[in-house]
Design a protein around this motif. Structure first.
Motif, PDB file in Angstrom:
ATOM      1  N   SER A 165       0.845  -1.194   0.000  1.00 18.16           N
ATOM      2  CA  SER A 165       0.000   0.000   0.000  1.00 18.16           C
ATOM      3  C   SER A 165       0.878   1.241   0.000  1.00 18.16           C
ATOM      4  CB  SER A 165      -0.915   0.018   1.232  1.00 18.16           C
ATOM      5  OG  SER A 165      -0.155   0.219   2.413  1.00 18.16           O
ATOM      6  N   THR A 166       0.265   2.384  -0.294  1.00 15.48           N
ATOM      7  CA  THR A 166       0.998   3.646  -0.337  1.00 15.48           C
ATOM      8  C   THR A 166       1.664   3.952   0.993  1.00 15.48           C
ATOM      9  OG1 THR A 166      -0.499   4.536  -2.014  1.00 15.48           O
ATOM     10  CG2 THR A 166       0.780   6.127  -0.724  1.00 15.48           C
ATOM     11  N   TRP A 167       0.930   3.749   2.081  1.00 12.41           N
ATOM     12  CA  TRP A 167       1.464   4.140   3.384  1.00 12.41           C
ATOM     13  C   TRP A 167       2.545   3.183   3.876  1.00 12.41           C
ATOM     14  CZ3 TRP A 167       1.050   8.866   4.325  1.00 12.41           C
ATOM     15  CH2 TRP A 167      -0.074   9.582   3.897  1.00 12.41           C
ATOM     16  N   LEU A 168       2.407   1.881   3.561  1.00 14.96           N
ATOM     17  CA  LEU A 168       3.466   0.947   3.932  1.00 14.96           C
ATOM     18  C   LEU A 168       4.748   1.265   3.156  1.00 14.96           C
ATOM     19  CD1 LEU A 168       1.587  -2.484   4.170  1.00 14.96           C
ATOM     20  CD2 LEU A 168       2.592  -1.143   6.042  1.00 14.96           C
ATOM     21  N   PHE A 169       4.598   1.582   1.890  1.00 14.97           N
ATOM     22  CA  PHE A 169       5.752   1.952   1.081  1.00 14.97           C
ATOM     23  C   PHE A 169       6.389   3.238   1.605  1.00 14.97           C
ATOM     24  CE2 PHE A 169       7.735   4.091  -2.564  1.00 14.97           C
ATOM     25  CZ  PHE A 169       8.583   3.087  -3.018  1.00 14.97           C
ATOM     26  N   THR A 170       5.547   4.207   1.940  1.00  8.35           N
ATOM     27  CA  THR A 170       6.068   5.480   2.467  1.00  8.35           C
ATOM     28  C   THR A 170       6.796   5.272   3.786  1.00  8.35           C
ATOM     29  OG1 THR A 170       4.286   6.711   1.386  1.00  8.35           O
ATOM     30  CG2 THR A 170       5.433   7.802   3.196  1.00  8.35           C
TER      31      THR A 170
END
Length: 515
Positions: A165-170
């Motif tokens: 997900s975007t937040w895990l990647f961030t």
């Protein structure tokens, strides 16, 4: 605080660039070092195998000022090779998403409004922790912090490849930024300890600065050549782990402990201020006059004011605010900030624009970016020849002007549909970037006393990544919110970059020493 002087460093009782006095480097146990006094890699004794040849016991020197690099000790050469390699891998990890942003955003279902976070995760972690990492490196050992950083970078980069997900990647990217902070802040501290003469330091920082550009150049190519962005992260994680293993034996420990505890409160207020600023710039894409944007900007300013108060009262601050009275430190700080804001911010998003407007593939856009970053690498490697002819501050000014001229020549190229029209601008900006990358590390370590070399490095690089975070968010907001399409938005972003570069050139030349 007294101004940093090469002549002072060469006097018998002056601090060496590694942070210890010559007496401290005699074959006795240093009372300040309670963790590595028996380690054969430490600088406090002469029983190690570090190639000590000078009568003072300083590792990596021959006892003769101005020793040519061919006569440098094996320890000094190994330190330069390892810190340069780790820096290159760090910058490769930093720049890999530049050409894979469209594919990464599609895989993680990231909306346009949140794509700035995919690029800003690593610079956010860097900016928030570089000053802390510099202080920790000075206090607890530059070798220790360097090895911990390379190991952590390898692990967190591999975790980024598994993000769903975007937040895990961030979050993985922010962790990579924290690890990168440890590497970059400790690297220059290790180098100025291994190369204590002015001539040796000039050579070492020139090579190190060239590998900054080299990492920027190779990162997008690696990402573009591999099957997908996840494979790129796996390869870069393995490279970081390899450097960590190779660095265990050759690196020599050095430190300059001040006592006290790490400035955790300062790091917290500074990090939150940066998060608020980036969030405001990201939300600005949907309207700069929205209440949320204003509140976040006010919160950022309030937290920065709180940070300044914390630093004034701290016994061991992240940064000595008294350094702001000195022209060299101000020039180094301004150079780092505006390089991130005007140069890195623009070129971080341009490859994605090339892919979406000119129909270039990921690898094609990486090769196009290589013209800029490759020239920057080559120029940075050769820029040491300017020593004695052009001061670092004037070198910075020339670099910013060349970038501004180069960007101006690219105006209208994207709307014309011709990537060939971009070439002159990429060449000019690449030459300018090389001058910037060569001058900034040298000015950073010369702008502070030798025993605070890691702090000086961390301060300059912190501002570079603050500028990068702000520049990326601002560039994406400008390009994607323009009513005339991506090409028109890119033209506006280029004009903004030009204006900022010219302001930076005037600032670094016009700074004057304050009492």
């Amino acid at each position: 605080m007294a101004r940093f002087s090469e002549r002072t460093l060469q006097q018998s009782n002056a601090p060496t660039p590694g942070g210890a006095t010559r007496a401290d480097l005699a074959p006795t146990t240093d009372a300040r070092d309670t963790t590595d006094t028996t380690d054969t890699r430490d600088t406090t004794g002469t029983t190690g195998t570090t190639g000590t040849t000078g009568t003072t016991g300083t590792p990596g020197t021959t006892g003769t000022p101005g020793t040519p690099r061919s006569a440098a000790s094996p320890h000094a050469r190994a330190t330069l090779a390892l810190t340069s390699a780790a820096t290159a891998v760090t910058l490769m990890t930093y720049t890999a998403p530049l050409v894979t942003l469209p594919d990464t955003a599609a895989a993680l279902h990231t909306p346009v409004s949140a794509q700035a976070w995919l690029l800003n995760g690593t610079p956010l972690g860097l900016a928030a922790l570089l000053l802390v990492a510099g202080s920790l490196a000075d206090d607890y050992g530059r070798r220790r912090i360097f090895l911990a950083g390379t190991l952590t970078l390898g692990i967190t980069t591999a975790l980024g490849a598994l993000a769903s997900s975007t937040w895990l990647f961030t979050l993985a990217r922010i962790a990579q930024g924290a690890a990168s902070a440890a590497i970059l802040a400790s690297s220059l501290g290790l180098l100025v300890h291994a190369f204590p003469t002015p001539r040796g330091r000039l050579y070492a920082t020139g090579v190190w600065g060239a590998f900054v550009s080299g990492g920027i150049a190779v990162g997008p190519l690696v990402a573009g050549a591999l099957p997908n962005w996840r494979a790129a992260y796996a390869v870069l994680g393995a490279a970081a782990l390899l450097v960590a293993v190779l660095g265990i034996r050759p690196l020599v420990e050095s430190r300059s402990p001040r006592g006290g505890r790490p400035d955790v409160l300062g790091a917290l207020t500074f990090g939150l201020a940066l998060v608020a600023l980036i969030a405001a710039l990201t939300l600005g894409r949907d309207g700069w006059l929205r209440p949320q944007v204003g509140l976040l900007l006010l919160a950022s300013m309030a937290l920065l004011a709180a940070f300044a108060q914390v630093e004034r009262r701290s016994a061991t601050p992240m940064i000595d605010l008294g350094l702001l009275r000195h022209r060299r430190f101000l020039a180094s700080s301004a150079g780092g900030l505006f390089m991130g804001l005007a140069v890195i911010g623009l070129f971080s998003f341009l490859p994605a624009v090339f892919q979406q407007t000119l129909g270039l593939s990921v690898l094609d856009s990486a090769w196009l970016l290589l013209i800029w970053s490759g020239l920057s690498f080559a120029v940075a490697l050769q820029a040491r020849r300017l020593a004695g002819r052009v001061s670092p501050r004037h070198q910075l000014a020339v670099g910013f002007v060349l970038h501004a001229v180069g960007v101006l020549t690219m105006l209208g190229a994207i709307d014309s549909g011709s990537w060939q029209r971009l070439l002159p601008g990429l060449v000019l900006s690449g030459v300018g970037g090389g001058l910037l990358n060569a001058a900034l590390p040298l000015l950073a370590v010369e702008s502070v006393p030798g025993n605070r070399a890691a702090m000086g490095s961390g301060a300059q690089q912190t501002l570079r990544y603050i500028g990068s975070c702000a520049g990326v968010a601002l560039t994406i907001a400008i390009v994607t919110s323009s009513g005339g399409g991506l090409g028109h938005g890119a033209n506006i972003a280029m004009v903004v970059s030009t204006v900022l570069s010219l302001l930076a050139a005037g600032a670094v030349v016009g700074l004057r020493e304050r009492g």
